[in-house]
Enzyme design. Structure first.
Site, mmCIF file in Angstrom:
data_model
loop_
_atom_site.group_PDB
_atom_site.id
_atom_site.type_symbol
_atom_site.label_atom_id
_atom_site.label_comp_id
_atom_site.label_asym_id
_atom_site.label_seq_id
_atom_site.Cartn_x
_atom_site.Cartn_y
_atom_site.Cartn_z
ATOM 1 N N GLN A 47 0.847 -1.193 0.000
ATOM 2 C CA GLN A 47 0.000 0.000 0.000
ATOM 3 C C GLN A 47 0.884 1.246 0.000
ATOM 4 O OE1 GLN A 47 -3.218 -0.077 2.918
ATOM 5 N NE2 GLN A 47 -3.003 2.109 3.263
ATOM 6 N N ASN A 49 0.754 5.505 0.438
ATOM 7 C CA ASN A 49 -0.062 6.594 0.968
ATOM 8 C C ASN A 49 0.658 7.917 0.734
ATOM 9 O OD1 ASN A 49 -1.973 4.775 2.152
ATOM 10 N ND2 ASN A 49 -0.546 4.454 3.818
ATOM 11 N N ARG A 59 1.799 15.081 12.895
ATOM 12 C CA ARG A 59 0.980 13.878 12.740
ATOM 13 C C ARG A 59 1.659 12.747 13.501
ATOM 14 N NH1 ARG A 59 -2.780 14.075 8.282
ATOM 15 N NH2 ARG A 59 -2.458 15.935 7.004
ATOM 16 N N HIS A 62 1.708 7.174 15.657
ATOM 17 C CA HIS A 62 0.780 6.108 15.278
ATOM 18 C C HIS A 62 1.507 4.796 14.990
ATOM 19 C CE1 HIS A 62 -1.266 9.771 13.273
ATOM 20 N NE2 HIS A 62 -1.728 9.658 14.499
ATOM 21 N N LYS A 72 7.088 0.755 7.366
ATOM 22 C CA LYS A 72 6.866 1.866 6.444
ATOM 23 C C LYS A 72 8.200 2.347 5.882
ATOM 24 C CE LYS A 72 2.949 3.553 9.127
ATOM 25 N NZ LYS A 72 2.466 4.621 9.999
ATOM 26 N N TYR A 132 4.535 7.483 1.693
ATOM 27 C CA TYR A 132 5.074 6.302 2.349
ATOM 28 C C TYR A 132 4.464 5.017 1.822
ATOM 29 C CZ TYR A 132 1.101 7.040 5.621
ATOM 30 O OH TYR A 132 -0.133 7.261 6.190
ATOM 31 N N ASP A 170 -5.051 12.979 17.534
ATOM 32 C CA ASP A 170 -3.691 12.981 18.085
ATOM 33 C C ASP A 170 -3.610 13.681 19.439
ATOM 34 O OD1 ASP A 170 -2.825 11.456 15.986
ATOM 35 O OD2 ASP A 170 -1.938 13.122 14.877
#
Length: 186
Positions: A47, A49, A59, A62, A72, A132, A170
């Site tokens: 995937q 993004n 951000r 996570h 990632k 990413y 967040d």
């Protein structure tokens, strides 16, 4: 491609070989075979993004847990960020360590964040386009995180407090201690 280990096990800074001339530049942003040879890791990305954010956006932090954990490979297409990874793997020799890397469109560096690490970034330029690759699909139910401003982690996002732009999600993440309790890590 140059691969540099960081203070976190299996977390690497990757610098491409850039070929420039009067027409512009060219570089190979990822080569699975070279990556595996240089890191010893066998990672298949499934995937991609991309996000765009303005100055002051933070951000993170996570991750996804269990069968949905993600590794990632992150980079900046436009602008500049401070990119952060924090090791939350209890069995890791670098558990609790953090890494912060300056990623820019000029330096073309990438950071490989292994499974079991929190991840986040702050935007230092007027705008930043962040890209990413992930080795697992996103699963909302597997999300975990820690407060970006947790005092135990003490991350320098290089953004003045009065300029921080933080999502409600967040702002309401767990403290480091709460996250460790949730994950049953002593």
């Amino acid at each position: 491609m140059k691969v540099t280990p960081t203070d976190i096990k299996d977390c690497y800074i990757i610098e491409p070989t850039v070929f420039e001339d009067e027409r512009g530049y060219f570089f190979e942003s990822f080569n699975e075979q070279k990556f595996q040879e240089l890191t010893g890791l066998n990672t298949r990305f499934v995937q991609d993004n991309q996000s765009q954010s303005q100055y002051g956006v933070i951000r993170g932090l996570h991750a996804q847990k269990g069968a949905f954990a993600q590794a990632k490979l992150v980079r900046v297409l436009k602008g500049e960020v401070i990119d952060v990874a924090v090791d939350i793997r209890p069995e890791s020799p670098t558990f609790g360590k953090k890494v912060a890397v300056h990623l820019t469109e000029q330096n073309k560096k990438q950071l490989f964040v292994p499974k079991g690490c929190l991840h986040g970034f702050s935007v230092l330029s007027e705008k930043a386009t962040f890209f990413y690759k992930c080795d697992n699909f996103y699963c909302k139910e597997a999300e975990i995180g820690a407060l970006y401003n947790d005092t135990t982690l003490n991350i320098d996002w290089q953004i003045p407090r009065n300029k921080e732009i933080i999502s409600e999600k967040d702002k309401n993440q767990l403290s480091w201690e709460e996250l460790m309790n949730q994950l049953k890590i002593k």
